[in-house]
Scaffold this motif. Structure first.
Motif, PDB file in Angstrom:
ATOM      1  N   SER A 140      57.638  48.025  28.814  1.00 51.48           N
ATOM      2  CA  SER A 140      57.346  47.492  27.551  1.00 51.48           C
ATOM      3  C   SER A 140      56.136  46.468  27.411  1.00 51.48           C
ATOM      4  N   ASP A 141      55.692  46.212  26.285  1.00 58.61           N
ATOM      5  CA  ASP A 141      54.506  45.569  26.191  1.00 58.61           C
ATOM      6  C   ASP A 141      54.474  44.098  27.042  1.00 58.61           C
ATOM      7  N   GLY A 142      55.796  43.577  27.110  1.00 60.76           N
ATOM      8  CA  GLY A 142      55.682  42.577  27.911  1.00 60.76           C
ATOM      9  C   GLY A 142      55.160  42.585  29.194  1.00 60.76           C
ATOM     10  N   TRP A 143      55.094  43.637  29.896  1.00 60.39           N
ATOM     11  CA  TRP A 143      54.406  43.920  31.248  1.00 60.39           C
ATOM     12  C   TRP A 143      52.882  43.836  31.158  1.00 60.39           C
ATOM     13  N   SER A 144      52.278  43.808  30.134  1.00 60.01           N
ATOM     14  CA  SER A 144      51.025  44.011  29.839  1.00 60.01           C
ATOM     15  C   SER A 144      50.138  43.037  30.978  1.00 60.01           C
ATOM     16  N   PRO A 145      50.610  41.765  30.864  1.00 60.98           N
ATOM     17  CA  PRO A 145      49.844  40.734  31.698  1.00 60.98           C
ATOM     18  C   PRO A 145      50.121  40.965  33.133  1.00 60.98           C
ATOM     19  N   ILE A 146      51.273  41.476  33.565  1.00 61.70           N
ATOM     20  CA  ILE A 146      51.445  41.668  34.918  1.00 61.70           C
ATOM     21  C   ILE A 146      50.898  42.841  35.510  1.00 61.70           C
ATOM     22  N   ARG A 147      50.313  43.686  34.644  1.00 62.85           N
ATOM     23  CA  ARG A 147      49.580  44.930  35.164  1.00 62.85           C
ATOM     24  C   ARG A 147      48.289  44.670  35.814  1.00 62.85           C
ATOM     25  N   ALA A 148      47.898  43.588  35.606  1.00 67.59           N
ATOM     26  CA  ALA A 148      46.722  42.952  36.328  1.00 67.59           C
ATOM     27  C   ALA A 148      46.779  42.823  37.743  1.00 67.59           C
ATOM     28  N   TYR A 149      48.185  42.444  38.150  1.00 70.63           N
ATOM     29  CA  TYR A 149      48.336  42.232  39.545  1.00 70.63           C
ATOM     30  C   TYR A 149      48.391  43.659  40.312  1.00 70.63           C
ATOM     31  N   TRP A 150      48.423  44.441  39.437  1.00 71.83           N
ATOM     32  CA  TRP A 150      48.568  45.888  40.122  1.00 71.83           C
ATOM     33  C   TRP A 150      47.361  46.640  40.747  1.00 71.83           C
ATOM     34  N   GLN A 151      46.334  45.785  40.089  1.00 72.70           N
ATOM     35  CA  GLN A 151      44.977  46.352  40.324  1.00 72.70           C
ATOM     36  C   GLN A 151      44.602  46.203  41.832  1.00 72.70           C
ATOM     37  N   PRO A 152      43.457  47.022  42.304  1.00 72.70           N
ATOM     38  CA  PRO A 152      43.031  46.846  43.521  1.00 72.70           C
ATOM     39  C   PRO A 152      42.416  45.369  43.904  1.00 72.70           C
ATOM     40  N   PRO A 153      42.649  44.803  44.682  1.00 75.98           N
ATOM     41  CA  PRO A 153      42.046  43.480  45.033  1.00 75.98           C
ATOM     42  C   PRO A 153      40.648  43.295  45.230  1.00 75.98           C
ATOM     43  N   THR A 154      39.710  43.797  44.306  1.00 79.10           N
ATOM     44  CA  THR A 154      38.493  43.733  44.472  1.00 79.10           C
ATOM     45  C   THR A 154      38.161  42.018  44.043  1.00 79.10           C
ATOM     46  N   GLN A 155      36.799  41.663  44.353  1.00 78.60           N
ATOM     47  CA  GLN A 155      36.327  40.358  44.158  1.00 78.60           C
ATOM     48  C   GLN A 155      36.356  40.154  42.512  1.00 78.60           C
ATOM     49  N   THR A 156      36.004  41.330  41.921  1.00 78.69           N
ATOM     50  CA  THR A 156      35.923  41.215  40.158  1.00 78.69           C
ATOM     51  C   THR A 156      37.331  40.722  39.749  1.00 78.69           C
ATOM     52  N   ASN A 157      38.518  41.665  40.341  1.00 75.18           N
ATOM     53  CA  ASN A 157      39.833  41.432  39.647  1.00 75.18           C
ATOM     54  C   ASN A 157      40.126  39.972  40.235  1.00 75.18           C
ATOM     55  N   ARG A 158      39.940  39.629  41.494  1.00 77.67           N
ATOM     56  CA  ARG A 158      40.288  38.327  41.702  1.00 77.67           C
ATOM     57  C   ARG A 158      39.695  37.232  40.762  1.00 77.67           C
ATOM     58  N   ASP A 159      38.520  37.396  40.444  1.00 77.89           N
ATOM     59  CA  ASP A 159      37.905  36.430  39.784  1.00 77.89           C
ATOM     60  C   ASP A 159      38.825  36.407  38.394  1.00 77.89           C
ATOM     61  N   ALA A 160      38.956  37.309  37.794  1.00 72.88           N
ATOM     62  CA  ALA A 160      39.691  37.398  36.352  1.00 72.88           C
ATOM     63  C   ALA A 160      41.156  36.913  36.673  1.00 72.88           C
ATOM     64  N   LEU A 161      41.573  37.194  37.592  1.00 70.69           N
ATOM     65  CA  LEU A 161      43.010  36.678  37.747  1.00 70.69           C
ATOM     66  C   LEU A 161      42.931  35.293  37.938  1.00 70.69           C
ATOM     67  N   ARG A 162      41.970  34.692  38.871  1.00 74.97           N
ATOM     68  CA  ARG A 162      41.844  33.203  38.993  1.00 74.97           C
ATOM     69  C   ARG A 162      41.568  32.475  37.661  1.00 74.97           C
ATOM     70  N   ASP A 163      40.581  32.985  37.027  1.00 79.72           N
ATOM     71  CA  ASP A 163      40.139  32.402  35.694  1.00 79.72           C
ATOM     72  C   ASP A 163      41.468  32.365  34.572  1.00 79.72           C
ATOM     73  N   ALA A 164      42.148  33.524  34.590  1.00 81.86           N
ATOM     74  CA  ALA A 164      43.050  33.287  33.940  1.00 81.86           C
ATOM     75  C   ALA A 164      44.323  32.503  34.311  1.00 81.86           C
ATOM     76  N   HIS A 165      44.489  32.198  35.599  1.00 79.29           N
ATOM     77  CA  HIS A 165      45.310  31.561  36.140  1.00 79.29           C
ATOM     78  C   HIS A 165      45.163  30.102  35.952  1.00 79.29           C
ATOM     79  N   GLU A 166      43.851  29.652  35.945  1.00 79.24           N
ATOM     80  CA  GLU A 166      43.636  28.426  35.538  1.00 79.24           C
ATOM     81  C   GLU A 166      43.173  27.888  33.973  1.00 79.24           C
TER      82      GLU A 166
END
Length: 215
Positions: A136-162
């Motif tokens: 469902s669409d409710g999984w959309s935010p979680i999909r970010a955690y499935w992405q490869p752990p590149t520095q760009t993805n880490r930065d995006a996740l950290r910014d969202a978390h903060e």
């Protein structure tokens, strides 16, 4: 009350914890748990079925009491998880069995069925999607955690978390459930210095509370 044995088995150098119950000559049933759980979720179900089935319920890699190798040495993909559980079934003598799948257990169990359809006597699916479009669409935010752990993805996740967006809400929820989810978020969101600093901060808060209690 049937006896539930708690066991460990080596699968190609990987330690897998599992629960086992029921007569060895009874029809075989493999129970695959979901996220963020373990075979512990079946603690009440196993006794209800153990008089009719030979049951095995493993902890998936990275969950429960099974090994949790670093992501440098083990890729946590469903293909790899299914491959290890496939070898696990061979090690415990499950040559033909029914499989019950729940949540993360579904893409694991379905891969076993695709690889060895002759081994699968039945599939029982609870809350298990066979395809990504089934989420469902409710999984959309979680999909970010499935992405490869590149520095760009880490930065995006950290910014969202903060911040205070939907990803941060999911992150806070996952921290509350603890265990594998907490470890995964820490590895995904925080670089090593930040994890150490957060750990020291938590330790300081605990010491402060203890001093207050002592007074």
């Amino acid at each position: 009350m049937p006896t539930i044995a708690h066991r460990h088995i080596d699968v190609d150098g990987f330690n897998v914890f599992y629960r086992e119950a029921g007569p060895a000559d009874a029809p075989k049933l493999l129970l695959l748990h979901g996220f963020p759980s373990s075979s512990h979720m079946f603690r009440d179900l196993i006794p209800l079925l153990a008089d009719r089935f030979h049951i095995v319920a493993p902890d998936l890699p990275g969950f429960g009491l099974s090994d949790m190798p670093s992501r440098d040495s083990f890729a946590y993909t469903f293909d790899n998880i299914a491959g290890l559980i496939d070898r696990f079934t061979e090690r415990v003598g499950f040559d033909r069995y029914a499989v019950y799948v729940f949540d993360y257990g579904a893409p694991t169990g379905f891969r076993l069925a695709l690889k060895h359809p002759e081994r699968i006597a039945a599939i029982v699916s609870q809350n298990g999607n066979a395809y990504e479009e089934g989420l469902s669409d409710g999984w959309s935010p979680i999909r970010a955690y499935w992405q490869p752990p590149t520095q760009t993805n880490r930065d995006a996740l950290r910014d969202a978390h903060e911040g205070h967006d939907e990803v941060a809400i999911h992150a806070r929820h996952a921290r509350r459930v603890g265990g594998f989810a907490r470890w995964l978020l820490a590895r995904r969101l925080l670089p090593e210095p930040s994890r150490r600093a957060r750990s020291r901060s938590a330790g300081s808060r605990r010491q402060g509370k203890n001093r207050q209690k002592a007074r």
